[in-house]
Design a protein around this motif. Structure first.
Motif, short mmCIF file in Angstrom:
data_model
loop_
_atom_site.label_atom_id
_atom_site.label_comp_id
_atom_site.label_asym_id
_atom_site.label_seq_id
_atom_site.Cartn_x
_atom_site.Cartn_y
_atom_site.Cartn_z
N HIS A 129 42.79 13.87 -38.56
CA HIS A 129 43.99 14.69 -38.40
C HIS A 129 43.75 16.13 -38.86
CE1 HIS A 129 46.90 10.98 -38.42
NE2 HIS A 129 46.06 10.99 -37.41
N ILE A 178 50.47 15.93 -37.86
CA ILE A 178 50.19 14.51 -38.05
C ILE A 178 50.93 13.69 -36.99
CG2 ILE A 178 50.48 12.54 -39.62
CD1 ILE A 178 50.19 14.55 -41.94
N ALA A 206 43.29 8.67 -38.40
CA ALA A 206 43.90 9.41 -39.52
C ALA A 206 42.91 10.33 -40.21
CB ALA A 206 44.50 8.43 -40.52
N GLU A 248 48.86 11.32 -34.45
CA GLU A 248 49.14 9.89 -34.38
C GLU A 248 49.63 9.49 -33.00
OE1 GLU A 248 50.29 8.82 -39.01
OE2 GLU A 248 51.85 8.77 -37.46
N LEU A 287 56.71 9.95 -42.85
CA LEU A 287 55.77 11.04 -43.11
C LEU A 287 56.40 12.11 -43.99
CD1 LEU A 287 54.05 11.50 -39.63
CD2 LEU A 287 52.93 10.86 -41.78
#
Length: 402
Positions: free
Chosen positions: A152, A139, A149, A143, A112
């Motif tokens: 988010h 994030i 996603a 997750e 990430l």
């Protein structure tokens, strides 16, 4: 190390931190008439307060203003609980949020960080908070919980509203807090509804995520209720997001302000863990912890009545010369460094391992990606409201690549 000469931005974090030493020297334990509460500012007394939950309660519900939407948060927020409720709820959550789970996030955190830094690969100047420090932990948490996603961004929007402190002054009273709670109540309501729906979906269709593990966690035949899990998610937003965002921004800012720090870390990357601990000591994101005096007690020669409010100043304790050698010196080689930033005793910060891991990976990648990283103008730095958190909201940086 000597601090770089600065301009005159509206708020300097070190100006706040320097007040702690002055306050402590004026009296380790004292009553603040204007706020109607007790202040505790030396290391030994702060540690003793945090280690005694029977005398100094974390349940402030009888003293703080109430708001209906926040009652859901309270059911799972064991930071605001005393034993035995605290012990029972933390044990349940600990079954799902284990050290192995946190350590297993390392490859994903690195990926990430790389992705977020790739997004500014063509820029020589960008906002470090916007590019990395803010989105990274959000994030990771989303997750971790199994949030899709494309949703988010909801977490980012919620966090920006919940922790902005825009409704508060630097020294808020109960009336200010009541107004702030009312202002953010719609956001809390939206988040409660979303997470309850997500939890119920996972009950019907379990997956390989923290939400599913929280549902399955069991101690002595007891499982977490849906409302308790919503409260824990709110706690994760604080422990796993806001703390990391502040830590990353404070680290980059402090490394820049003390000439030689970045060079020392590049020369010896092994110093990074101790440098992170020194940033935590120097600028604790949450510099104060509130406690309710549960029973009459004598503290520092003062008689504190039951149900009085007490503030334990972690920032002042972290600068106590009785515990730290040269506490007013920022020293990335400091060892040992028993700062109280993550608390002490049964309420030691649940999210500390995750915050440390994210900071370690992110700061290492920043060193690897950029030959230099500087804050070109302190006038452009925007700070958070210190009544809520010590950190930066905007941190423009200038970089040079190898």
């Amino acid at each position: 190390m000597t601090s770089r000469q600065l301009g005159s931005p509206a708020l300097l974090l070190e100006e706040i931190s320097n007040r702690w030493s002055a306050d402590r020297e004026a009296g380790a334990v004292r009553y603040e008439e204007s706020q109607g509460l007790w202040q505790v500012l030396d290391y030994g007394t702060v540690a003793a307060v945090l280690a005694d939950p029977l005398t100094y309660s974390s349940d402030l519900s009888s003293l703080a203003p109430t708001q209906e939407d926040f009652e859901t948060f309270r059911q799972g927020n064991f930071v605001g609980m005393d034993p035995p409720d605290h012990r029972r709820l933390r044990a349940l959550v600990s079954q799902a949020f284990t050290p192995r789970v946190v350590q297993g996030l390392a490859p994903r955190i690195e990926a990430l960080c790389a992705r977020l830094l790739d997004a500014v690969a063509d820029q020589d100047r960008f906002d470090l908070v916007d590019a990395l420090a803010y989105p990274l932990p959000i994030i990771v948490i989303a997750e971790l919980l199994g949030v899709p996603a494309d949703e988010h961004r909801l977490f980012q929007d919620w966090a920006s509203i919940l922790f902005s402190g825009d409704q508060l002054g630097e020294a808020p009273d109960m009336a200010d807090l009541s107004r702030a709670l009312e202002a953010i109540a719609p956001t809390v309501r939206e988040m409660n509804g979303y997470m309850l729906e997500h939890i119920r979906a996972r009950r019907a269709h379990p997956g390989d995520d923290l939400t599913s593990r929280l549902i399955a966690a069991e101690v002595d035949g007891v499982r977490l209720e849906d409302q308790q899990m919503v409260g824990f998610v709110a706690l994760l937003l604080v422990a796993g997001h806001v703390t990391t965002t502040a830590l990353l921004g404070n680290a980059v800012l402090t490394f820049d302000r003390y000439p030689g720090t970045n060079a020392a870390l590049r020369a010896d990357p092994g110093l990074l863990p101790s440098a992170i601990e020194e940033v935590l000591r120097w600028l604790p994101p949450f510099a104060e912890l509130g406690r309710r005096v549960a029973r009459p007690v004598v503290l520092g020669g003062h008689e504190l009545p039951a149900d009085s409010m007490l503030i334990a100043h972690l920032g002042a304790a972290n600068r106590d010369p009785a515990r730290f050698h040269a506490p007013e010196v920022f020293d990335v080689t400091r060892h040992p460094n028993p700062h109280l930033t993550f608390g002490h005793g049964i309420h030691f910060c649940f999210g500390a391992p995750l915050a440390r891991l994210e900071a370690m990976i992110a700061l290492r990648l920043l060193q690897e990606r950029f030959r230099s990283l500087v804050v070109p103008s302190y006038e452009d730095v925007v700070y958070q409201n210190p009544a809520v958190i010590l950190g930066v909201r905007q941190l423009p940086v200038e970089v040079a690549r190898p």
